[in-house]
Design a protein around this motif. Structure first.
Motif, PDB file in Angstrom:
ATOM      1  N   SER A  40      -0.230   7.967  -4.982  1.00 26.54           N
ATOM      2  CA  SER A  40      -0.756   6.679  -4.557  1.00 26.54           C
ATOM      3  C   SER A  40      -2.282   6.771  -4.628  1.00 26.54           C
ATOM      4  O   SER A  40      -2.860   7.784  -4.237  1.00 26.54           O
ATOM      5  CB  SER A  40      -0.301   6.391  -3.126  1.00 26.54           C
ATOM      6  OG  SER A  40      -0.821   5.157  -2.679  1.00 26.54           O
ATOM      7  N   VAL A  42      -5.651   4.903  -3.385  1.00 28.05           N
ATOM      8  CA  VAL A  42      -6.072   3.943  -2.358  1.00 28.05           C
ATOM      9  C   VAL A  42      -7.582   3.796  -2.416  1.00 28.05           C
ATOM     10  O   VAL A  42      -8.316   4.785  -2.455  1.00 28.05           O
ATOM     11  CB  VAL A  42      -5.636   4.425  -0.956  1.00 28.05           C
ATOM     12  CG1 VAL A  42      -6.127   3.475   0.121  1.00 28.05           C
ATOM     13  CG2 VAL A  42      -4.123   4.586  -0.892  1.00 28.05           C
ATOM     14  N   GLU A  44     -10.749   2.270  -0.327  1.00 27.76           N
ATOM     15  CA  GLU A  44     -11.269   1.734   0.931  1.00 27.76           C
ATOM     16  C   GLU A  44     -12.787   1.677   0.823  1.00 27.76           C
ATOM     17  O   GLU A  44     -13.384   2.477   0.103  1.00 27.76           O
ATOM     18  CB  GLU A  44     -10.857   2.618   2.111  1.00 27.76           C
ATOM     19  CG  GLU A  44      -9.361   2.652   2.337  1.00 27.76           C
ATOM     20  CD  GLU A  44      -8.951   3.496   3.533  1.00 27.76           C
ATOM     21  OE1 GLU A  44      -9.818   4.106   4.183  1.00 27.76           O
ATOM     22  OE2 GLU A  44      -7.740   3.553   3.804  1.00 27.76           O
ATOM     23  N   SER A  74      -4.345  -3.901  -8.152  1.00 30.85           N
ATOM     24  CA  SER A  74      -4.417  -4.316  -6.761  1.00 30.85           C
ATOM     25  C   SER A  74      -5.647  -5.200  -6.625  1.00 30.85           C
ATOM     26  O   SER A  74      -6.770  -4.762  -6.844  1.00 30.85           O
ATOM     27  CB  SER A  74      -4.537  -3.100  -5.845  1.00 30.85           C
ATOM     28  OG  SER A  74      -4.552  -3.509  -4.502  1.00 30.85           O
ATOM     29  N   SER A  79      -7.385  -7.112   2.382  1.00 33.29           N
ATOM     30  CA  SER A  79      -7.039  -5.735   2.737  1.00 33.29           C
ATOM     31  C   SER A  79      -7.591  -4.799   1.670  1.00 33.29           C
ATOM     32  O   SER A  79      -8.022  -5.230   0.601  1.00 33.29           O
ATOM     33  CB  SER A  79      -5.527  -5.555   2.870  1.00 33.29           C
ATOM     34  OG  SER A  79      -4.898  -5.706   1.624  1.00 33.29           O
ATOM     35  N   PHE A  80      -7.576  -3.511   1.982  1.00 33.22           N
ATOM     36  CA  PHE A  80      -8.001  -2.525   1.002  1.00 33.22           C
ATOM     37  C   PHE A  80      -6.974  -2.473  -0.120  1.00 33.22           C
ATOM     38  O   PHE A  80      -5.880  -3.025  -0.010  1.00 33.22           O
ATOM     39  CB  PHE A  80      -8.184  -1.162   1.674  1.00 33.22           C
ATOM     40  CG  PHE A  80      -9.310  -1.143   2.680  1.00 33.22           C
ATOM     41  CD1 PHE A  80     -10.594  -1.535   2.334  1.00 33.22           C
ATOM     42  CD2 PHE A  80      -9.091  -0.721   3.981  1.00 33.22           C
ATOM     43  CE1 PHE A  80     -11.633  -1.523   3.251  1.00 33.22           C
ATOM     44  CE2 PHE A  80     -10.115  -0.699   4.912  1.00 33.22           C
ATOM     45  CZ  PHE A  80     -11.389  -1.098   4.547  1.00 33.22           C
ATOM     46  N   GLU A  81      -7.327  -1.812  -1.211  1.00 33.00           N
ATOM     47  CA  GLU A  81      -6.519  -1.840  -2.428  1.00 33.00           C
ATOM     48  C   GLU A  81      -5.717  -0.554  -2.608  1.00 33.00           C
ATOM     49  O   GLU A  81      -6.144   0.511  -2.160  1.00 33.00           O
ATOM     50  CB  GLU A  81      -7.433  -2.029  -3.649  1.00 33.00           C
ATOM     51  CG  GLU A  81      -8.451  -3.154  -3.519  1.00 33.00           C
ATOM     52  CD  GLU A  81      -7.838  -4.539  -3.435  1.00 33.00           C
ATOM     53  OE1 GLU A  81      -6.720  -4.746  -3.949  1.00 33.00           O
ATOM     54  OE2 GLU A  81      -8.472  -5.424  -2.851  1.00 33.00           O
ATOM     55  N   ASP A  82      -4.556  -0.651  -3.275  1.00 29.39           N
ATOM     56  CA  ASP A  82      -3.809   0.544  -3.641  1.00 29.39           C
ATOM     57  C   ASP A  82      -2.957   0.278  -4.875  1.00 29.39           C
ATOM     58  O   ASP A  82      -2.489  -0.834  -5.094  1.00 29.39           O
ATOM     59  CB  ASP A  82      -2.951   1.052  -2.480  1.00 29.39           C
ATOM     60  CG  ASP A  82      -1.843   0.104  -2.117  1.00 29.39           C
ATOM     61  OD1 ASP A  82      -0.739   0.261  -2.648  1.00 29.39           O
ATOM     62  OD2 ASP A  82      -2.086  -0.820  -1.302  1.00 29.39           O
ATOM     63  N   THR A  84      -0.092   2.669  -7.663  1.00 33.03           N
ATOM     64  CA  THR A  84       0.753   3.859  -7.685  1.00 33.03           C
ATOM     65  C   THR A  84       0.968   4.323  -9.118  1.00 33.03           C
ATOM     66  O   THR A  84       1.262   3.514 -10.000  1.00 33.03           O
ATOM     67  CB  THR A  84       2.121   3.559  -7.035  1.00 33.03           C
ATOM     68  OG1 THR A  84       1.905   3.090  -5.701  1.00 33.03           O
ATOM     69  CG2 THR A  84       2.993   4.802  -6.985  1.00 33.03           C
ATOM     70  N   TYR A 112      -8.943   7.494  -2.637  1.00 34.94           N
ATOM     71  CA  TYR A 112      -8.068   8.595  -2.245  1.00 34.94           C
ATOM     72  C   TYR A 112      -6.923   8.674  -3.254  1.00 34.94           C
ATOM     73  O   TYR A 112      -6.289   7.658  -3.546  1.00 34.94           O
ATOM     74  CB  TYR A 112      -7.471   8.363  -0.860  1.00 34.94           C
ATOM     75  CG  TYR A 112      -8.491   8.228   0.237  1.00 34.94           C
ATOM     76  CD1 TYR A 112      -8.986   9.343   0.895  1.00 34.94           C
ATOM     77  CD2 TYR A 112      -8.959   6.973   0.629  1.00 34.94           C
ATOM     78  CE1 TYR A 112      -9.920   9.223   1.916  1.00 34.94           C
ATOM     79  CE2 TYR A 112      -9.898   6.847   1.645  1.00 34.94           C
ATOM     80  CZ  TYR A 112     -10.371   7.972   2.278  1.00 34.94           C
ATOM     81  OH  TYR A 112     -11.300   7.842   3.277  1.00 34.94           O
ATOM     82  N   THR A 121      -4.204  15.250  -0.506  1.00 34.88           N
ATOM     83  CA  THR A 121      -5.138  14.152  -0.708  1.00 34.88           C
ATOM     84  C   THR A 121      -6.433  14.650  -1.337  1.00 34.88           C
ATOM     85  O   THR A 121      -7.016  15.625  -0.888  1.00 34.88           O
ATOM     86  CB  THR A 121      -5.458  13.465   0.637  1.00 34.88           C
ATOM     87  OG1 THR A 121      -4.227  12.996   1.221  1.00 34.88           O
ATOM     88  CG2 THR A 121      -6.399  12.302   0.461  1.00 34.88           C
TER      89      THR A 121
END
Length: 155
Positions: A40, A42, A44, A74, A79-82, A84, A112, A121
């Motif tokens: 994943s 992410v 932020e 995303s 909201s923050f993005e993610d 996969t 991340y 991570t």
């Protein structure tokens, strides 16, 4: 009898100990994740205040690309993005592209890369300046090479 028992058991114990001890696996390089479920990614960011304030101040977007093909994106507003990188995706090189979609303040961000099953991570940081707001992109911020269940990240 005791000597005979010792002579029979000692080789068996040595054999069991040798078979039961696992060789230490080679540690992964610092930029790799091994995970059967994928990774994943992410995004932020912070503009200096709370998460809510940062989300109100700017909107960053993230796209996962393989060559010129969009694999996942995303572009959330509040909201923050993610995205996969799933294990079913083909082996090869993927890029994580970022965009400063809207806003007019300095923003620092962290991407991340997280093993879905392993939870390992990796962190990568960057920033956009206020004058880039609404008009900046960072193609290839990260490059991830997928080889089977191994994901190598380059910045």
């Amino acid at each position: 009898m005791r000597k005979l028992l010792t002579m029979m058991l000692l080789p068996m114990l040595v054999f069991v100990a040798a078979c039961g001890s696992s060789e230490d696996e080679e540690p992964l390089p610092a930029n790799e994740i091994s995970d059967t479920e994928g990774v994943s990614i992410v995004l932020e960011w912070s503009t200096g205040g709370s998460n809510t304030q940062s989300l109100d101040d700017v909107d960053l977007d993230m796209v996962l690309m393989k060559g010129t093909t969009e694999v996942d994106e995303s572009s959330r507003i509040s909201s923050f993005e993610d995205v996969t990188l799933e294990p079913i995706f083909a082996d090869g090189e993927y890029s994580v592209d970022l965009e400063y979609y809207s806003g007019s303040v300095n923003v620092s961000f962290t991407v991340y890369v997280i093993g879905i099953n392993s939870s390992r991570t990796l962190e990568y940081t960057g920033s956009f300046s206020a004058d880039e707001g609404g008009n900046a992109s960072w193609p290839g911020f990260l490059t991830i090479t997928k080889t089977g269940d191994t994901y190598s990240v380059q910045r």
